[in-house]
Design an enzyme around this catalytic site. Structure first.
Site, PDB file in Angstrom:
ATOM      1  N   GLY A 172       1.249  -0.852   0.153  1.00  0.00           N
ATOM      2  CA  GLY A 172       0.105  -0.008  -0.150  1.00  0.00           C
ATOM      3  C   GLY A 172       1.045   1.495  -0.211  1.00  0.00           C
ATOM      4  O   GLY A 172       1.759   1.825   0.652  1.00  0.00           O
ATOM      5  N   VAL A 202       4.068  -1.265   3.717  1.00  0.00           N
ATOM      6  CA  VAL A 202       3.096  -0.165   3.137  1.00  0.00           C
ATOM      7  C   VAL A 202       4.796   1.503   3.144  1.00  0.00           C
ATOM      8  O   VAL A 202       5.449   0.686   3.084  1.00  0.00           O
ATOM      9  CB  VAL A 202       2.862  -0.056   4.851  1.00  0.00           C
ATOM     10  CG1 VAL A 202       2.268   1.825   4.125  1.00  0.00           C
ATOM     11  CG2 VAL A 202       1.321  -0.201   4.698  1.00  0.00           C
ATOM     12  N   LYS A 203       4.549   1.304   1.978  1.00  0.00           N
ATOM     13  CA  LYS A 203       5.351   2.495   1.470  1.00  0.00           C
ATOM     14  C   LYS A 203       5.062   4.441   1.792  1.00  0.00           C
ATOM     15  O   LYS A 203       3.657   4.365   1.454  1.00  0.00           O
ATOM     16  CB  LYS A 203       5.429   2.898  -0.300  1.00  0.00           C
ATOM     17  CG  LYS A 203       6.425   3.500  -0.626  1.00  0.00           C
ATOM     18  CD  LYS A 203       6.629   3.269  -2.226  1.00  0.00           C
ATOM     19  CE  LYS A 203       7.469   4.122  -2.500  1.00  0.00           C
ATOM     20  NZ  LYS A 203       7.356   4.224  -3.904  1.00  0.00           N
ATOM     21  N   THR A 204       5.774   5.165   2.664  1.00  0.00           N
ATOM     22  CA  THR A 204       4.841   6.138   3.314  1.00  0.00           C
ATOM     23  C   THR A 204       6.558   7.086   2.830  1.00  0.00           C
ATOM     24  O   THR A 204       7.195   6.852   2.930  1.00  0.00           O
ATOM     25  CB  THR A 204       5.252   6.321   4.233  1.00  0.00           C
ATOM     26  OG1 THR A 204       3.992   7.315   4.745  1.00  0.00           O
ATOM     27  CG2 THR A 204       5.303   6.045   5.553  1.00  0.00           C
ATOM     28  N   ASP A 251      12.666   3.279  -0.176  1.00  0.00           N
ATOM     29  CA  ASP A 251      12.607   2.463  -2.470  1.00  0.00           C
ATOM     30  C   ASP A 251      12.384   4.034  -2.702  1.00  0.00           C
ATOM     31  O   ASP A 251      11.417   4.908  -2.101  1.00  0.00           O
ATOM     32  CB  ASP A 251      11.263   2.347  -2.302  1.00  0.00           C
ATOM     33  CG  ASP A 251      10.672   1.783  -3.587  1.00  0.00           C
ATOM     34  OD1 ASP A 251      11.205   1.413  -4.274  1.00  0.00           O
ATOM     35  OD2 ASP A 251       9.106   2.123  -3.806  1.00  0.00           O
TER      36      ASP A 251
END
Length: 298
Positions: A172, A202-204, A251
């Site tokens: 997500g 999760v990527k944030t 990332d």
């Protein structure tokens, strides 16, 4: 059938050694099916439990991007230094060598371009196609607070359901529109919603105040997004701080492929993520590798 004559008596039961159940070093993954845990191990290194992902999926909404004009020339040589590659199925099929051993995180949402409202995304990849491509995970944008918030959340939950049936994790990605506040309170909300509704990681974005509360309150791994292009030392410092404050990896896209020395920068980021190298030392490594690479081109 095997010959039943002269069978040896069994004896190696190792009674003095307790049976060990395999444990994943990926947060929240121990209850997942074996296939999903195996796919996550293609993204997160089994040793460190961390990941360096290389993001090159920008073209799915903004077309050719500086540094990605020729993915075959600029990106393919970098693949050996990344734990995972985040890309679209078009680039994967047309450009990425099938001999790639690292994990692929496949962009699975899309629709609008930069000319339209970005939150109006839909599922753009069928999970059966993701399985055919043997990817390690699929990624979907989630626009908490955006105009099409519910639609983007529904995109994610549909992919989670499909992924559970095929052993494919879902990433997500907390998308931030131009009118949304980028602070720890917002990212705690967005990351937790993604995890609560089934995303396996999760990527944030990183924030300088309170990022540790974002990672602490999320029951699945949080991968830091690289965001806009920064000076190399600043990008390495951001990565280091994120790792010290609970991130499971980074990332990075523009901070790698728009660097003056992408290969050197990627190697420096690896040192920060997997070996906790201080940013100033990682920057020295970057500069040294940059000079070496420049010397080889002369």
């Amino acid at each position: 059938m095997a010959d039943a004559d002269n069978l040896k008596d069994t004896k190696e039961y190792f009674l003095d050694i307790p049976i060990k159940a395999p444990q994943s070093n990926v947060r929240g993954a121990n209850a997942l099916d074996w296939g999903m845990q195996n796919r996550l191990s293609r993204i997160f290194q089994p040793g460190s439990g961390k990941t360096v992902m290389l993001a090159v999926d920008h073209g799915y909404f903004q077309g050719p991007t500086a540094g990605l004009e020729r993915v075959d020339v600029t990106i393919v040589p970098l693949l050996q230094s990344a734990d995972a590659l985040m890309c679209t199925r078009g680039i994967l099929r047309s450009t990425i060598p099938p001999s790639l051993q690292s994990g692929v995180v496949l962009r699975a949402s899309g629709g609008p371009s930069i000319l339209k409202e970005l939150s109006n995304e839909h599922i753009a990849v069928d999970m059966d196609d993701a399985a055919r491509l043997n990817v390690a995970a699929v990624a979907v944008q989630v626009y908490i607070g955006g105009e099409f918030e519910s639609q983007s959340v529904h995109n994610m939950t549909r992919l989670v359901d499909a992924g559970l049936g095929r052993g494919i994790p879902v990433l997500g990605v907390t998308a931030v529109g131009k009118d949304m506040v980028r602070d720890a309170r917002y990212f705690r909300l967005a990351c937790r919603i993604c995890a609560e509704l089934g995303a396996q990681f999760v990527k944030t974005y990183y924030v300088t105040e309170g990022f540790e509360t974002v990672t602490a309150s999320c029951p699945v791994p949080v991968v830091m997004a690289g965001g806009k292009k920064l000076p190399e030392l600043d990008a390495l410092t951001m990565a280091y701080r994120a790792m010290q404050e609970g991130a499971a990896g980074v990332d990075m896209g523009r901070n790698i492929f728009q660097s003056d020395a992408p290969s050197a920068m990627l190697q420096a980021v690896n040192k920060v993520v997997h070996e906790q190298m201080k940013p100033e030392h990682a920057y020295e490594l970057y500069r040294s590798l940059q000079r070496e690479q420049a010397g080889r081109r002369i």
